[in-house]
Design a protein around this motif. Sequence first.
Motif, short mmCIF file in Angstrom:
data_model
loop_
_atom_site.label_atom_id
_atom_site.label_comp_id
_atom_site.label_asym_id
_atom_site.label_seq_id
_atom_site.Cartn_x
_atom_site.Cartn_y
_atom_site.Cartn_z
N SER A 63 0.86 -1.19 0.00
CA SER A 63 0.00 0.00 0.00
C SER A 63 0.89 1.23 0.00
O SER A 63 2.11 1.14 0.11
N PHE A 64 0.26 2.39 -0.10
CA PHE A 64 1.01 3.63 -0.24
C PHE A 64 0.61 4.63 0.83
O PHE A 64 -0.45 4.51 1.45
N GLY A 65 1.44 5.63 1.02
CA GLY A 65 1.12 6.72 1.94
C GLY A 65 0.87 6.25 3.36
O GLY A 65 1.61 5.43 3.89
N LYS A 66 -0.19 6.78 3.96
CA LYS A 66 -0.51 6.47 5.35
C LYS A 66 -0.86 5.00 5.57
O LYS A 66 -0.78 4.51 6.69
N LEU A 67 -1.24 4.31 4.52
CA LEU A 67 -1.60 2.89 4.65
C LEU A 67 -0.42 1.95 4.45
O LEU A 67 -0.54 0.75 4.66
N HIS A 68 0.74 2.49 4.05
CA HIS A 68 1.90 1.62 3.84
C HIS A 68 2.25 0.86 5.11
O HIS A 68 2.38 1.46 6.18
N GLY A 69 2.37 -0.44 4.98
CA GLY A 69 2.69 -1.28 6.14
C GLY A 69 1.47 -1.63 6.97
O GLY A 69 1.57 -2.38 7.94
N ARG A 70 0.30 -1.13 6.57
CA ARG A 70 -0.93 -1.41 7.33
C ARG A 70 -1.89 -2.32 6.59
O ARG A 70 -2.69 -3.01 7.20
N ILE A 71 -1.84 -2.30 5.24
CA ILE A 71 -2.72 -3.18 4.47
C ILE A 71 -1.98 -3.81 3.29
O ILE A 71 -0.98 -3.29 2.81
N TRP A 72 -2.49 -4.99 2.87
CA TRP A 72 -2.08 -5.62 1.63
C TRP A 72 -3.19 -5.37 0.62
O TRP A 72 -4.35 -5.20 0.98
N ARG A 73 -2.84 -5.39 -0.66
CA ARG A 73 -3.83 -5.28 -1.73
C ARG A 73 -3.81 -6.57 -2.54
O ARG A 73 -2.76 -6.96 -3.06
#
Length: 75
Positions: A63-73
Amino acid sequence: LLPNTLSPIASMVAGVEAMGLKVFGNKATKMPNVTGVLIPEGINGDKVRAAMLKVFNIEIGSSFGKLHGRIWRIG
């Protein structure tokens, strides 16, 4: 045709939840081509992604930005 188009989407969400993982965002309004999955607390998402690629040849998006490391796509 519409029910067959929606079936894989519902199957992906059901499979994610069956593994004890949580879908990111509102399931009712999610995009049909990608499913966001919350990375469980304490899990290194990049290491899991690398192992999935190396062992099973399955690529999972980051993921990118604030979601990097928090979600998979996935999708």
